[in-house]
Design a protein around this motif. Structure first.
Motif, PDB file in Angstrom:
ATOM      1  N   VAL A   1    -106.340 -35.669 -41.578  1.00 15.81           N
ATOM      2  CA  VAL A   1    -106.086 -35.251 -40.197  1.00 15.81           C
ATOM      3  C   VAL A   1    -104.594 -34.967 -40.015  1.00 15.81           C
ATOM      4  N   PRO A   2    -104.227 -33.745 -39.618  1.00 14.28           N
ATOM      5  CA  PRO A   2    -102.807 -33.469 -39.373  1.00 14.28           C
ATOM      6  C   PRO A   2    -102.311 -34.232 -38.145  1.00 14.28           C
ATOM      7  N   ILE A   3    -101.147 -34.846 -38.278  1.00 18.64           N
ATOM      8  CA  ILE A   3    -100.562 -35.594 -37.167  1.00 18.64           C
ATOM      9  C   ILE A   3     -99.834 -34.610 -36.259  1.00 18.64           C
TER      10      ILE A   3
ATOM     11  N   PRO B   1     -94.158 -36.014 -31.711  1.00 14.03           N
ATOM     12  CA  PRO B   1     -95.067 -36.835 -32.525  1.00 14.03           C
ATOM     13  C   PRO B   1     -95.617 -38.033 -31.761  1.00 14.03           C
ATOM     14  N   PRO B   2     -96.876 -38.380 -31.984  1.00  8.83           N
ATOM     15  CA  PRO B   2     -97.438 -39.580 -31.357  1.00  8.83           C
ATOM     16  C   PRO B   2     -96.768 -40.836 -31.900  1.00  8.83           C
ATOM     17  N   GLN B   3     -96.826 -41.894 -31.113  1.00 16.62           N
ATOM     18  CA  GLN B   3     -96.241 -43.166 -31.528  1.00 16.62           C
ATOM     19  C   GLN B   3     -97.148 -43.927 -32.487  1.00 16.62           C
ATOM     20  N   ASP B   4     -98.442 -43.689 -32.367  1.00 15.78           N
ATOM     21  CA  ASP B   4     -99.390 -44.458 -33.172  1.00 15.78           C
ATOM     22  C   ASP B   4    -100.741 -43.754 -33.131  1.00 15.78           C
ATOM     23  N   TYR B   5    -101.729 -44.379 -33.734  1.00 18.28           N
ATOM     24  CA  TYR B   5    -103.102 -43.887 -33.701  1.00 18.28           C
ATOM     25  C   TYR B   5    -104.027 -45.086 -33.532  1.00 18.28           C
TER      26      TYR B   5
ATOM     27  N   TRP C   1    -104.791 -40.276 -30.844  1.00 17.20           N
ATOM     28  CA  TRP C   1    -103.346 -40.466 -30.970  1.00 17.20           C
ATOM     29  C   TRP C   1    -102.803 -41.187 -29.741  1.00 17.20           C
ATOM     30  N   VAL C   2    -101.788 -42.004 -29.961  1.00 11.94           N
ATOM     31  CA  VAL C   2    -101.188 -42.795 -28.883  1.00 11.94           C
ATOM     32  C   VAL C   2     -99.796 -42.247 -28.593  1.00 11.94           C
TER      33      VAL C   2
END
Length: 205
Positions: free
Chosen positions: A166-168, A10-14, A203-204
Motif C-alpha cells: 500500500v503506498p503511503i 504524510p500521515p502520522q500513523d496507520y 491512515w491517521v
C-alpha cells in the motif's frame, strides 16, 4: 476518517483492526521477551506438564520475531483462535521496506507490473491491483508455498501468503501487510478473513 487522496502531507500513523484472539507481539528487542512470555502463558494455560513444548514454542516465536524485526517489521500479530480442536494458526506482519531496497514505483499499477516482471511475466498465484475502502489503491498478491518447518514453528503443511503493498500518501514509501496461514484446508476462508482485515487499514492524520 480521511481517505488516502485527502492527504497533502504524510500521515502520522496507520491502523488496522484485527480479530479478537490475535495477539500483538512487540518486535522491539527490549519488549520482545516479555511479550513472548505472555503469549506462551496464554497458549499453555492449564497445561503444566509440557515444559519442553513451551520452551520450544518460545524459541520458535523468538526466532520469528527477530527475523521480522530484521526485515523492517513494525508489528506482528499471531492468532490464538481455535475452532473445536483445530487451531486457526495465522499471522500478520506489518512492515515498511527501506527505500534503498524498494523499486522506484509511484503507484500500485506500476508496482504490480514490476512484480509481474520479476516473476518472468507469469505471476505466481494471484497478483493484481485492488481498492481499499479508505487506504487507497493497493497491490494484492496471494501465493501458496511449500512448508518450511524450521522457519514456521514446525509447520509441515503448505503455507498460503497474502500480501498487500500500500503506498503511503504524500510519500514515496510503502506499507506492507503480510498475512500467512499454514491451515491449508481452510486457506480460502482464511484469505477472506485477511482481506477483511486489510480492508480496515486507514491512515491517521
Amino acid at each position: 476518517m480521511k481517505t488516502a487522496s485527502e492527504f497533502s502531507s504524510p500521515p502520522q500513523d496507520y491502523n488496522v483492526i484485527v480479530p479478537d484472539g490475535w495477539f500483538q507481539l512487540s518486535l522491539e528487542p527490549e519488549e520482545r521477551d516479555r511479550c513472548i512470555a505472555a503469549l506462551a502463558d496464554l497458549q499453555f494455560r492449564g497445561i503444566d506438564n509440557a515444559p519442553h513444548l513451551r520452551e520450544q514454542f518460545m524459541r520458535d516465536v523468538q526466532r520469528k520475531a527477530k527475523d521480522a524485526y530484521d526485515v523492517g517489521g513494525m508489528e506482528l500479530y499471531l492468532s490464538t483462535l481455535v475452532v473445536g480442536p483445530v487451531p486457526l494458526a495465522s499471522s500478520l506482519l506489518t512492515s515498511m521496506p527501506d527505500p534503498d531496497e524498494w523499486p522506484k514505483c509511484s503507484d500500485a499499477e506500476e508496482l504490480a507490473e514490476h512484480l509481474a516482471v520479476l516473476d518472468g511475466g507469469e505471476p505466481e498465484g494471484e497478483l493484481g491491483v485492488v481498492p481499499l475502502d479508505v487506504a487507497g489503491m493497493a497491490v494484492r498478491r496471494r501465493r501458496r508455498d511449500a512448508p518450511d518447518p524450521a522457519a514456521q514453528l514446525g509447520n509441515t503443511l503448505p503455507t498460503t501468503t497474502l500480501t498487500y503493498y500500500v503506498p503511503i500518501p504524500a510519500t514515496t514509501r510503502w506499507l506492507m501487510l503480510s498475512f500467512s496461514t499454514p491451515v491449508d484446508p481452510l486457506a480460502d476462508q482464511m484469505v477472506e478473513l485477511f482481506d477483511a482485515v486489510a480492508g480496515t487499514l486507514h491512515w491517521v492524520a
